[in-house]
Write a protein that holds these residues in place. Sequence first.
Motif, mmCIF file in Angstrom:
data_model
loop_
_atom_site.group_PDB
_atom_site.id
_atom_site.type_symbol
_atom_site.label_atom_id
_atom_site.label_comp_id
_atom_site.label_asym_id
_atom_site.label_seq_id
_atom_site.Cartn_x
_atom_site.Cartn_y
_atom_site.Cartn_z
ATOM 1 N N HIS A 271 45.592 46.826 40.860
ATOM 2 C CA HIS A 271 46.299 45.700 41.056
ATOM 3 C C HIS A 271 46.779 45.303 42.426
ATOM 4 O O HIS A 271 47.078 44.064 42.638
ATOM 5 C CB HIS A 271 47.777 46.210 40.264
ATOM 6 C CG HIS A 271 47.551 46.468 39.071
ATOM 7 N ND1 HIS A 271 47.460 45.569 37.943
ATOM 8 C CD2 HIS A 271 48.050 47.829 38.367
ATOM 9 C CE1 HIS A 271 47.617 46.353 36.841
ATOM 10 N NE2 HIS A 271 47.726 47.571 37.037
ATOM 11 N N ALA A 272 46.666 46.066 43.557
ATOM 12 C CA ALA A 272 47.017 45.516 44.804
ATOM 13 C C ALA A 272 45.752 44.392 45.345
ATOM 14 O O ALA A 272 45.861 43.364 45.487
ATOM 15 C CB ALA A 272 46.677 46.736 45.846
ATOM 16 N N GLU A 273 44.263 44.920 44.833
ATOM 17 C CA GLU A 273 43.136 44.053 45.133
ATOM 18 C C GLU A 273 43.303 42.785 44.116
ATOM 19 O O GLU A 273 42.759 41.945 44.583
ATOM 20 C CB GLU A 273 41.928 44.811 44.469
ATOM 21 C CG GLU A 273 41.449 45.920 45.531
ATOM 22 C CD GLU A 273 42.115 47.267 45.284
ATOM 23 O OE1 GLU A 273 43.087 47.300 44.487
ATOM 24 O OE2 GLU A 273 42.106 48.224 45.827
ATOM 25 N N ALA A 274 43.660 42.907 42.854
ATOM 26 C CA ALA A 274 44.091 41.823 41.777
ATOM 27 C C ALA A 274 44.800 40.807 42.530
ATOM 28 O O ALA A 274 44.590 39.559 42.667
ATOM 29 C CB ALA A 274 44.374 42.413 40.438
ATOM 30 N N ALA A 275 46.054 41.168 42.987
ATOM 31 C CA ALA A 275 46.994 40.251 43.593
ATOM 32 C C ALA A 275 46.181 39.501 44.805
ATOM 33 O O ALA A 275 46.687 38.342 44.866
ATOM 34 C CB ALA A 275 48.017 41.118 44.065
ATOM 35 N N ILE A 276 45.773 40.290 45.607
ATOM 36 C CA ILE A 276 44.936 39.422 46.705
ATOM 37 C C ILE A 276 43.951 38.389 46.135
ATOM 38 O O ILE A 276 44.142 37.057 46.487
ATOM 39 C CB ILE A 276 43.965 40.284 47.522
ATOM 40 C CG1 ILE A 276 45.028 41.249 48.256
ATOM 41 C CG2 ILE A 276 43.127 39.606 48.430
ATOM 42 C CD1 ILE A 276 44.027 42.413 48.806
ATOM 43 N N TRP A 277 43.239 38.455 45.118
ATOM 44 C CA TRP A 277 42.404 37.479 44.748
ATOM 45 C C TRP A 277 43.094 36.485 43.765
ATOM 46 O O TRP A 277 42.729 35.269 43.931
ATOM 47 C CB TRP A 277 41.366 38.189 43.769
ATOM 48 C CG TRP A 277 40.256 38.637 44.545
ATOM 49 C CD1 TRP A 277 40.363 40.152 45.006
ATOM 50 C CD2 TRP A 277 39.130 38.270 45.434
ATOM 51 N NE1 TRP A 277 39.276 40.377 45.984
ATOM 52 C CE2 TRP A 277 38.557 39.276 45.859
ATOM 53 C CE3 TRP A 277 38.877 36.969 45.481
ATOM 54 C CZ2 TRP A 277 37.428 38.772 46.837
ATOM 55 C CZ3 TRP A 277 37.653 36.633 46.121
ATOM 56 C CH2 TRP A 277 37.199 37.564 46.808
ATOM 57 N N PHE A 278 44.167 36.742 43.112
ATOM 58 C CA PHE A 278 45.037 35.671 42.468
ATOM 59 C C PHE A 278 45.608 34.834 43.387
ATOM 60 O O PHE A 278 45.910 33.874 43.199
ATOM 61 C CB PHE A 278 46.061 36.391 41.494
ATOM 62 C CG PHE A 278 45.271 37.142 40.194
ATOM 63 C CD1 PHE A 278 44.266 36.178 39.326
ATOM 64 C CD2 PHE A 278 45.407 38.369 39.731
ATOM 65 C CE1 PHE A 278 43.952 36.923 38.413
ATOM 66 C CE2 PHE A 278 45.131 39.083 38.792
ATOM 67 C CZ PHE A 278 44.152 38.229 37.968
ATOM 68 N N GLU A 279 46.237 35.542 44.620
ATOM 69 C CA GLU A 279 46.850 34.666 45.536
ATOM 70 C C GLU A 279 45.609 33.659 46.047
ATOM 71 O O GLU A 279 46.119 32.493 46.539
ATOM 72 C CB GLU A 279 47.334 35.268 46.732
ATOM 73 C CG GLU A 279 48.578 36.209 46.583
ATOM 74 C CD GLU A 279 49.349 37.091 47.264
ATOM 75 O OE1 GLU A 279 48.362 37.818 48.210
ATOM 76 O OE2 GLU A 279 50.506 37.443 47.398
ATOM 77 N N LYS A 280 44.411 34.105 46.429
ATOM 78 C CA LYS A 280 43.704 33.285 46.868
ATOM 79 C C LYS A 280 43.148 32.066 45.763
ATOM 80 O O LYS A 280 43.068 31.035 46.241
ATOM 81 C CB LYS A 280 42.121 34.018 47.022
ATOM 82 C CG LYS A 280 42.144 34.886 48.260
ATOM 83 C CD LYS A 280 40.850 35.634 48.437
ATOM 84 C CE LYS A 280 40.887 36.416 49.641
ATOM 85 N NZ LYS A 280 39.506 37.441 49.891
#
Length: 179
Positions: A18-27
């Motif tokens: 989820h931490a990695e997913a959040a970074i990409w969704f923010e991008k």
Amino acid sequence: NCDMAGEVGTIYAKLKKHAEAAIWFEKRIKCGKKIVANDYYFLGRSLYYTKQYVKADSAFSSYVKTQPAIPFGYIWRGRCNAAQDTGKVMKGLALPYYTKVIELVKPEELEKGKKDVEEAYDYLGSYYVSNKEYAFAKCCYEKIVAMNSGTDKFKKVQEFLKNGTEFKGVTAAPDCIKK
């Protein structure tokens, strides 16, 4: 590429990273191109699962602005705020969101939305108990029992109503939502 950022985020979310997913969704959202409600939803979920409740609530707030007539975003805003409302005496941070869930789920949709409505009434009941407003709490818990979902929450509430000293001699309020 904005679309690729969303796809990468989705892959990480499916892997429960989820931490990695959040970074990409923010991008994906920062790209500003063809942003849809689900972009905010997936960002909010990823942030929620990493216990970044304030940021998650902000994402779900953006989701709700695009989908104000459906309860889905409000249930997640309720969860984000309930996660921050953990004191012995609850502040009611999630009250407006869970109240909105209850208001938005129409009687003919209750079977489909029963789990969310149960969650909303459970939070309201817990809030009222922590603030010693037992008539309102009893109303909320009786609503859960009436829905008869069979969940663990349902069973816990049934037991609490039966054996809770807080409810001895207390008549349920006519409306569970304090106005």
